[in-house]
Scaffold this motif. Structure first.
Motif, PDB file in Angstrom:
ATOM      1  N   LEU A 105      56.403  25.911   6.295  1.00 55.79           N
ATOM      2  CA  LEU A 105      55.979  27.269   5.965  1.00 55.79           C
ATOM      3  C   LEU A 105      55.816  27.379   4.451  1.00 55.79           C
ATOM      4  CD1 LEU A 105      58.447  29.332   8.189  1.00 55.79           C
ATOM      5  CD2 LEU A 105      56.025  28.921   8.635  1.00 55.79           C
ATOM      6  N   PRO A 106      55.052  28.360   3.991  1.00 53.28           N
ATOM      7  CA  PRO A 106      55.015  28.607   2.547  1.00 53.28           C
ATOM      8  C   PRO A 106      56.444  28.812   2.039  1.00 53.28           C
ATOM      9  CG  PRO A 106      53.326  29.878   3.654  1.00 53.28           C
ATOM     10  CD  PRO A 106      54.158  29.247   4.725  1.00 53.28           C
ATOM     11  N   GLU A 107      56.717  28.365   0.832  1.00 56.49           N
ATOM     12  CA  GLU A 107      58.078  28.299   0.303  1.00 56.49           C
ATOM     13  C   GLU A 107      58.840  29.622   0.401  1.00 56.49           C
ATOM     14  OE1 GLU A 107      60.531  26.851  -3.654  1.00 56.49           O
ATOM     15  OE2 GLU A 107      58.352  26.936  -3.725  1.00 56.49           O
ATOM     16  N   LYS A 108      58.182  30.746   0.058  1.00 58.29           N
ATOM     17  CA  LYS A 108      58.903  32.022   0.073  1.00 58.29           C
ATOM     18  C   LYS A 108      59.366  32.392   1.480  1.00 58.29           C
ATOM     19  CE  LYS A 108      55.021  35.272   0.261  1.00 58.29           C
ATOM     20  NZ  LYS A 108      54.380  36.395  -0.451  1.00 58.29           N
ATOM     21  N   TYR A 109      58.614  31.981   2.492  1.00 56.21           N
ATOM     22  CA  TYR A 109      59.010  32.267   3.873  1.00 56.21           C
ATOM     23  C   TYR A 109      60.035  31.250   4.365  1.00 56.21           C
ATOM     24  CZ  TYR A 109      55.036  35.416   3.762  1.00 56.21           C
ATOM     25  OH  TYR A 109      54.168  36.418   3.428  1.00 56.21           O
ATOM     26  N   ALA A 110      59.860  30.007   3.969  1.00 55.50           N
ATOM     27  CA  ALA A 110      60.788  28.958   4.392  1.00 55.50           C
ATOM     28  C   ALA A 110      62.197  29.247   3.887  1.00 55.50           C
ATOM     29  CB  ALA A 110      60.312  27.596   3.903  1.00 55.50           C
ATOM     30  N   ILE A 111      62.308  29.645   2.627  1.00 57.92           N
ATOM     31  CA  ILE A 111      63.629  29.924   2.050  1.00 57.92           C
ATOM     32  C   ILE A 111      64.277  31.102   2.768  1.00 57.92           C
ATOM     33  CG2 ILE A 111      64.831  30.725  -0.021  1.00 57.92           C
ATOM     34  CD1 ILE A 111      62.751  29.087  -1.634  1.00 57.92           C
ATOM     35  N   ALA A 112      63.534  32.170   2.962  1.00 60.88           N
ATOM     36  CA  ALA A 112      64.090  33.357   3.627  1.00 60.88           C
ATOM     37  C   ALA A 112      64.549  33.041   5.043  1.00 60.88           C
ATOM     38  CB  ALA A 112      63.056  34.479   3.648  1.00 60.88           C
ATOM     39  N   LEU A 113      63.745  32.272   5.772  1.00 61.03           N
ATOM     40  CA  LEU A 113      64.102  31.936   7.149  1.00 61.03           C
ATOM     41  C   LEU A 113      65.314  31.012   7.203  1.00 61.03           C
ATOM     42  CD1 LEU A 113      63.141  32.516  10.018  1.00 61.03           C
ATOM     43  CD2 LEU A 113      61.778  30.435   9.914  1.00 61.03           C
ATOM     44  N   GLN A 114      65.369  30.053   6.312  1.00 59.37           N
ATOM     45  CA  GLN A 114      66.495  29.120   6.301  1.00 59.37           C
ATOM     46  C   GLN A 114      67.792  29.849   5.965  1.00 59.37           C
ATOM     47  OE1 GLN A 114      65.776  25.440   4.373  1.00 59.37           O
ATOM     48  NE2 GLN A 114      67.835  24.692   4.700  1.00 59.37           N
ATOM     49  N   LEU A 115      67.751  30.715   4.966  1.00 62.04           N
ATOM     50  CA  LEU A 115      68.959  31.463   4.603  1.00 62.04           C
ATOM     51  C   LEU A 115      69.422  32.369   5.740  1.00 62.04           C
ATOM     52  CD1 LEU A 115      68.082  32.499   0.923  1.00 62.04           C
ATOM     53  CD2 LEU A 115      69.703  30.734   1.664  1.00 62.04           C
ATOM     54  N   SER A 116      68.477  33.040   6.377  1.00 59.71           N
ATOM     55  CA  SER A 116      68.814  33.996   7.434  1.00 59.71           C
ATOM     56  C   SER A 116      69.258  33.316   8.722  1.00 59.71           C
ATOM     57  CB  SER A 116      67.613  34.888   7.710  1.00 59.71           C
ATOM     58  OG  SER A 116      67.855  35.711   8.809  1.00 59.71           O
ATOM     59  N   GLU A 117      68.437  32.406   9.214  1.00 52.98           N
ATOM     60  CA  GLU A 117      68.661  31.858  10.555  1.00 52.98           C
ATOM     61  C   GLU A 117      69.565  30.632  10.583  1.00 52.98           C
ATOM     62  OE1 GLU A 117      67.772  33.658  13.069  1.00 52.98           O
ATOM     63  OE2 GLU A 117      66.653  35.022  11.799  1.00 52.98           O
ATOM     64  N   LEU A 118      69.437  29.763   9.617  1.00 49.64           N
ATOM     65  CA  LEU A 118      70.217  28.528   9.654  1.00 49.64           C
ATOM     66  C   LEU A 118      71.563  28.658   8.954  1.00 49.64           C
ATOM     67  CD1 LEU A 118      67.420  25.869   9.121  1.00 49.64           C
ATOM     68  CD2 LEU A 118      68.318  26.809  11.253  1.00 49.64           C
ATOM     69  N   GLU A 119      71.579  29.419   7.869  1.00 47.70           N
ATOM     70  CA  GLU A 119      72.832  29.581   7.137  1.00 47.70           C
ATOM     71  C   GLU A 119      73.558  30.860   7.515  1.00 47.70           C
ATOM     72  OE1 GLU A 119      72.229  28.926   2.939  1.00 47.70           O
ATOM     73  OE2 GLU A 119      70.903  27.215   3.346  1.00 47.70           O
ATOM     74  N   GLY A 120      72.892  31.737   8.269  1.00 49.74           N
ATOM     75  CA  GLY A 120      73.530  32.964   8.750  1.00 49.74           C
ATOM     76  C   GLY A 120      73.861  33.951   7.645  1.00 49.74           C
ATOM     77  N   MET A 121      73.123  33.901   6.572  1.00 50.46           N
ATOM     78  CA  MET A 121      73.385  34.778   5.432  1.00 50.46           C
ATOM     79  C   MET A 121      72.918  36.205   5.756  1.00 50.46           C
ATOM     80  SD  MET A 121      72.086  34.280   1.493  1.00 50.46           S
ATOM     81  CE  MET A 121      72.975  32.767   1.227  1.00 50.46           C
TER      82      MET A 121
END
Length: 179
Positions: A105-121
């Motif tokens: 994904l474009p970086e701004k979306y990839a970071i947001a998704l990873q923080l939210s869904e994978l790290e549970g932030m």
């Protein structure tokens, strides 16, 4: 009541014995039926329906017997912890599979998704880390999910059942999209 009971006692004993696997309990249930019938005699509408009424009481007494007899195995004390460990392990395995797809994904979306869904932030923390307002972070996470879903649907065919996704099959190995 006693004379009527004596007339039907043999039939009720046969009825109960056909439905029980414990011969020693037949007389106990028959006695329960008599006690219930005696104490609830006022509920009987007419003496013509006495036998049907006694059969109903017998049936209910048999069901009560089986309910009380039902044995349960003791559950281990750490059952909830075992399930949590399995769920956590499954999430970690899934996260390892999804990381390469998220990175496409474009970086701004990839970071947001990873923080939210994978790290549970929490989204408030995502907003602070990315320098966004809370509503901006929420929108970014939502758009990330939509873009990720679109990417998955371009790459794979999913078979969905009652328990969720049953199978995922890549559409075409020669596709320009990484899947």
């Amino acid at each position: 009541m006693i004379s009527e009971w004596q007339n039907h006692k043999k039939q009720l004993r046969q009825y109960i014995s056909k439905r029980l696997d414990d011969a020693s309990a037949i007389d106990d249930i028959l006695q329960d039926v008599y006690l219930k019938a005696s104490s609830k005699r006022h509920q009987l509408k007419s003496t013509d329906s006495l036998l049907n009424w006694l059969y109903r009481i017998s049936h209910n007494a048999i069901m009560d017997y089986y309910r009380q007899r039902k044995t349960y195995e003791a559950l281990p004390d750490n059952l909830a912890a075992q399930q949590e460990n399995k769920d956590s392990h499954a999430r970690q395995e899934l996260a390892q599979c999804l990381v390469p797809l998220i990175k496409e994904l474009p970086e701004k979306y990839a970071i947001a998704l990873q923080l939210s869904e994978l790290e549970g932030m929490p989204q408030q923390a995502i907003a602070q880390q990315l320098g966004l307002s809370l509503s901006g972070a929420k929108s970014r996470v939502q758009r990330s999910r939509v873009k990720f879903r679109e990417h998955l649907l371009r790459c794979c065919d999913f078979e969905v059942g009652q328990e969720g996704v049953n199978a995922c099959v890549p559409k075409d190995a020669r596709s320009p999209h990484k899947c």
